[in-house]
Scaffold this active site. Sequence first.
Site, PDB file in Angstrom:
ATOM      1  N   GLU A 295       0.518  -1.273  -0.129  1.00 50.09           N
ATOM      2  CA  GLU A 295      -0.139  -0.373   0.316  1.00 50.09           C
ATOM      3  C   GLU A 295       0.817   1.019   0.279  1.00 50.09           C
ATOM      4  OE1 GLU A 295      -3.886   1.545   2.645  1.00 50.09           O
ATOM      5  OE2 GLU A 295      -1.803   0.685   3.904  1.00 50.09           O
ATOM      6  N   LYS A 355      -9.933   0.499  -2.088  1.00 58.13           N
ATOM      7  CA  LYS A 355     -10.095   0.239  -0.771  1.00 58.13           C
ATOM      8  C   LYS A 355     -11.450   0.543  -0.514  1.00 58.13           C
ATOM      9  CE  LYS A 355      -7.142   0.376   3.507  1.00 58.13           C
ATOM     10  NZ  LYS A 355      -6.243   1.255   4.439  1.00 58.13           N
ATOM     11  N   CYS A 406      -4.349  -3.960   3.705  1.00 56.21           N
ATOM     12  CA  CYS A 406      -4.284  -3.092   5.586  1.00 56.21           C
ATOM     13  C   CYS A 406      -5.604  -3.409   5.844  1.00 56.21           C
ATOM     14  CB  CYS A 406      -3.702  -1.243   5.782  1.00 56.21           C
ATOM     15  SG  CYS A 406      -2.719  -1.226   6.574  1.00 56.21           S
TER      16      CYS A 406
END
Length: 548
Positions: A295, A355, A406
Site C-alpha cells: 500500500e 480500498k 492493510c
Amino acid sequence: MTATTTPVDEPEQLDPQPCAAPAPGAPCGGSCPPPRRPSPECWLYVIFPPRTLWWLALPAFAVLARCLHGRTWKAGLGLGYLFGLGFLLPLLVWTGVEVGPGPWLALAASRPCSSPWWARASRRSPACPATRSGRPPCGSAGEAARARVPFSGFPWGKIAFGQADGVFLPLAAFGGTPVLGFAVVLCGFGLYEAVRRARDVRATGVLRRGAAAVAGLSVLVPLLGAFAARPLVSDEAEDGTATIAAIQGNVPRAGLGFNAQRRAVLDHHVRETERLAAEVKAGKAERPDLVLWPENSSDIDPFTNPDARQEIEDAVEAIGVPLSVGGVVEGRDGKLYNEQILWDPAKGPTDTYDKRQIQPFGEYIPLRGLISVFSSDVDMVRQDFSRGSRPGVFTMAGTKVGLATCYEAAFDWAVRDTVTNGAQIISVPSNNATFDRSEMTYQQLAMSRVRAVEHSRAVAVPVTSGVSAVIMPDGTVRAKTKWFTADSLVEEVPLRSSQTPATRLGTLPEGVLVLVALGGLGWAVASARTRRGAGTERGTGARTAAGE
C-alpha cells in the site's frame, strides 16, 4: 497513509521494550509483565503480538468472571467498560502517532461497547449452572457490535487476533474469528467456575454434579473442539503452486519534503524490484510468477504523472511479470482513493481495486468539525479518502489474488468475500511506516495469520517498511523481513480453491452467538421482573395479614 517520515538508520527494536511499572490502578500501557494484583485488562492486552502469551487470555477472563460474579447490572456495566478501556488504551496507542492523542483517546473510549453485554453477564441468577455458561456469548455480541459501530466499526483487538500462536487457532477454520474468540472466553469463564466449584466442595463437602459438569465442559469443549478442527488446517496445494515476490522498498529518512518523500518511496520500490530482477537474471533468485507491492508504494498518481508511470513500467519490464502497485489516485469525481493497480508487462494497467474499509482518524476524520475543536492535529489528514464498492481479486499470471488492503484485514467480510469471489491466495498490502516502530505492525501480522487459517489460503503481506511476510495456509510464517530495510521475499506458495466451514458459513456463527446473548439478556430481564413481582406480592400479603 501518505506521510512517511521515519528514519531508517535507527537500531532494530524487534523485541518488546521494557517499560516502567504502571501506577496503581492504571491500565498497562507497554510491554510489561502483568502486575502482582490480577488485572484482567492488562493480561488481555499482553496476549497480543509481539508477545506470544496467548494463554494469558484464560486467566484474564477467569478474573473478569470473578469480578462480575454476583454484581448488579449497574456494577457490571461499569466494570465491563473499565475492562474494555483498560485493554484498548494500550492496544491502540499507535493510532495517535500521526494525529495526536486526542483521536486515540476518543477512539479507545468509544470502543468498549461490550460493557452492556458484560452487564447482562453480571446479573445475579439462580443456581442453574447453564445460566453462567451462557455468559461468554455476551463478549461475542460486544465484538460484533464493535466491528460495526461507530464509524463503520473498528474490530481491532478482537480476542481471536491474540490467538495466532495458540492451541485454539484451528477453530478459526471452523467458525471464523467469532467462534475462535468465543471459545477462549468460554474456556476462561469455565476455568473460574471450575475453581469456584472446587472451593465450594472443599468448604462444604458437597459436590453439585450438574454445576461441576457444566464448568468442566466449559473448559474441555473448546479444547476438544480445537483438536477436532485440526484436520481443517492444511497447506496442501490443490491447484498447483505459484511463486510470489513481496517487495519491501523501505522509506526514506526523516526531513524530506512531502513531495520528495512520496517520490523517494516510489523510487525505493522500483529500485528493489529492479534489484530482484537482476538477481533472477543472474540465477541468484527464483523467477516469481507475480510481484506484490505494498500500500502507498506509489503515492504519486501514475495515471496523471508521466514520470511515476514510467518508473513503474520500467520496474515491470525489468521483472517481466504482473505487478500489483499500491497507489493514491484521484478519481474523475475528484475523490481520493487508496487503490491497488494491476500492471501487466505487456498491457500496462489493466485492473484496479479501491480500498473499501478506510481507517477512521487515519484515512478519514469522522466528526471532523467536532474533533478539531479539541485537537488541531486532525488537519494533518488534509483530505479524506473515499471508499471503493467491489471486492478486489486480480488475475495475475493465471493466479487469482484476493486483496485486503492493510486495515481491511481486521474485518471478517473484507477478507471473506475475496475468497468467495475465487481468490486462491490473499495479499494484504500495507503501509505501517506512518506508525513508526509501534506494535501495530505485529498486531496486523497476527490478523493475517488468523485469516490464513480461517480461509485456508496463503497470505502475502507486503509492507513499505516492514514487517513484510509470507504466511502459509496453516498460519505459519514462511519468511519475513526486518523493520526499515529494503528487501524482497520470493516464496512458492500453494494455490487452494476449497472453502473452509468458516468461509461457507460467513456471519452465521456470529449471528447465532448474538442471538444466544440476546436470549440471555431477555431471560435476565424477565427473571428480574418475576422476582420483583414475587417480592411485591409477598410484601402486600404481609401488610394485609398485619392489618387483619
